[in-house]
Design a protein around this motif. Structure first.
Motif, mmCIF file in Angstrom:
data_model
loop_
_atom_site.group_PDB
_atom_site.id
_atom_site.type_symbol
_atom_site.label_atom_id
_atom_site.label_comp_id
_atom_site.label_asym_id
_atom_site.label_seq_id
_atom_site.Cartn_x
_atom_site.Cartn_y
_atom_site.Cartn_z
ATOM 1 N N LEU A 92 0.870 -1.179 0.000
ATOM 2 C CA LEU A 92 0.000 0.000 0.000
ATOM 3 C C LEU A 92 0.904 1.225 0.000
ATOM 4 O O LEU A 92 1.735 1.380 0.907
ATOM 5 C CB LEU A 92 -0.881 0.032 1.242
ATOM 6 N N GLY A 96 -2.044 10.154 -3.136
ATOM 7 C CA GLY A 96 -2.066 10.330 -4.578
ATOM 8 C C GLY A 96 -2.974 9.337 -5.258
ATOM 9 O O GLY A 96 -3.958 8.857 -4.681
ATOM 10 N N THR A 97 -2.633 8.997 -6.491
ATOM 11 C CA THR A 97 -3.487 8.092 -7.256
ATOM 12 C C THR A 97 -3.412 6.668 -6.736
ATOM 13 O O THR A 97 -4.216 5.821 -7.133
ATOM 14 C CB THR A 97 -3.087 8.107 -8.737
ATOM 15 N N SER A 98 -2.444 6.390 -5.855
ATOM 16 C CA SER A 98 -2.333 5.040 -5.313
ATOM 17 C C SER A 98 -3.153 4.861 -4.059
ATOM 18 O O SER A 98 -3.160 3.778 -3.477
ATOM 19 C CB SER A 98 -0.872 4.719 -4.986
ATOM 20 N N TYR A 99 -3.851 5.885 -3.645
ATOM 21 C CA TYR A 99 -4.582 5.847 -2.384
ATOM 22 C C TYR A 99 -5.540 4.666 -2.344
ATOM 23 O O TYR A 99 -6.412 4.520 -3.200
ATOM 24 C CB TYR A 99 -5.335 7.158 -2.189
ATOM 25 N N GLY A 100 -5.361 3.835 -1.313
ATOM 26 C CA GLY A 100 -6.290 2.741 -1.069
ATOM 27 C C GLY A 100 -6.117 1.521 -1.932
ATOM 28 O O GLY A 100 -6.833 0.543 -1.754
ATOM 29 N N LYS A 101 -5.182 1.515 -2.894
ATOM 30 C CA LYS A 101 -5.107 0.350 -3.755
ATOM 31 C C LYS A 101 -3.836 -0.426 -3.477
ATOM 32 O O LYS A 101 -2.747 0.129 -3.375
ATOM 33 C CB LYS A 101 -5.211 0.742 -5.227
#
Lengths: 114, 113
Positions: A92, A96-101
């Protein structure tokens, strides 16, 4: 785009041997998870590491999180045939765009021969 | 306590049709994630829903869509199916805090012919 490199991709060993699987990234993880997946099934969570330098043990499995939280390893002692499967690391990344994925490595296919 | 459940287990569709996949999260979990696992490839992030809202989306075309219901269950819809959509679709759930573990269902094997 964050990349998570997992190695080796394939591992074929004899029962009783030790092995280590590595998971590396150029970015810092907020947390990292290790999963094991059987064919046709969903991944099963083995462990989550959060703190840099953290070491967790699960019977014959030892998980380490790098001090800088950019890498992790899974070490199996005295492998058994029941350890055969696909091992996945997933990180994790904060914000940014990686939030939560969860970003997954490509996996390590482990085969333990009797 | 029941884990994440997905239905159906297997689904066969023809090219151009629509597929609907369903997921029930672990009780108390508000976040649901969808992943695609094509044969020989790793898990690719599709969608994340929390409290009924889409929170993040992976690099997939708009024909992949979904929703989350008030009871936190979720649906993944794939329109205009293509052969390369054949894959294992995995749903996972977690508590709202994104530092907590994600638990996966057994997946739905979608085959497009």
């Amino acid at each position: 785009t964050q990349l998570l490199e997992q190695s080796p991709q394939f591992l074929s060993i004899q029962e009783g041997e030790n092995l280590t699987v590595y998971c590396n990234s150029s970015s810092v993880f907020s947390s990292l998870q290790w999963y094991r997946q059987e064919p046709g099934e969903g991944p099963v969570l083995l462990v989550t590491v959060v703190t840099g330098g953290e070491v967790k043990k699960l019977k014959r499995l030892t998980f380490q999180f790098g001090d800088a939280r950019k890498d992790s390893s899974l070490h199996i002692t005295a492998a058994q045939t029941g350890d055969t499967g696909l091992y996945l690391c997933a990180g994790l990344y904060a914000g940014g765009t990686s939030y939560g994925k969860l970003t997954f490595g490509q996996g390590t296919i482990l085969t333990v021969h009797p | 306590e029941a884990g994440v459940t997905q239905s159906p287990t297997h689904l066969i569709k023809t090219r151009g049709q629509q597929a609907t996949l369903r997921c029930s999260p672990i009780s108390g979990h508000t976040s649901v994630y969808w992943y695609q696992q094509a044969l020989g490839l790793g898990l690719q992030f599709l969608l994340w829903y929390d409290e009924g809202e889409e929170r993040n989306r992976g690099n997939f075309p708009p024909r992949f869509s979904g929703r989350q219901f008030p009871n936190y269950s979720s649906e993944l819809n794939v329109n205009a199916l293509e052969l390369e959509d054949s894959a294992l679709y995995l749903c996972a759930s977690s508590l709202w805090d994104t530092n907590t573990e994600a638990f996966f269902g057994q997946g739905t094997r979608l085959t497009v012919v």
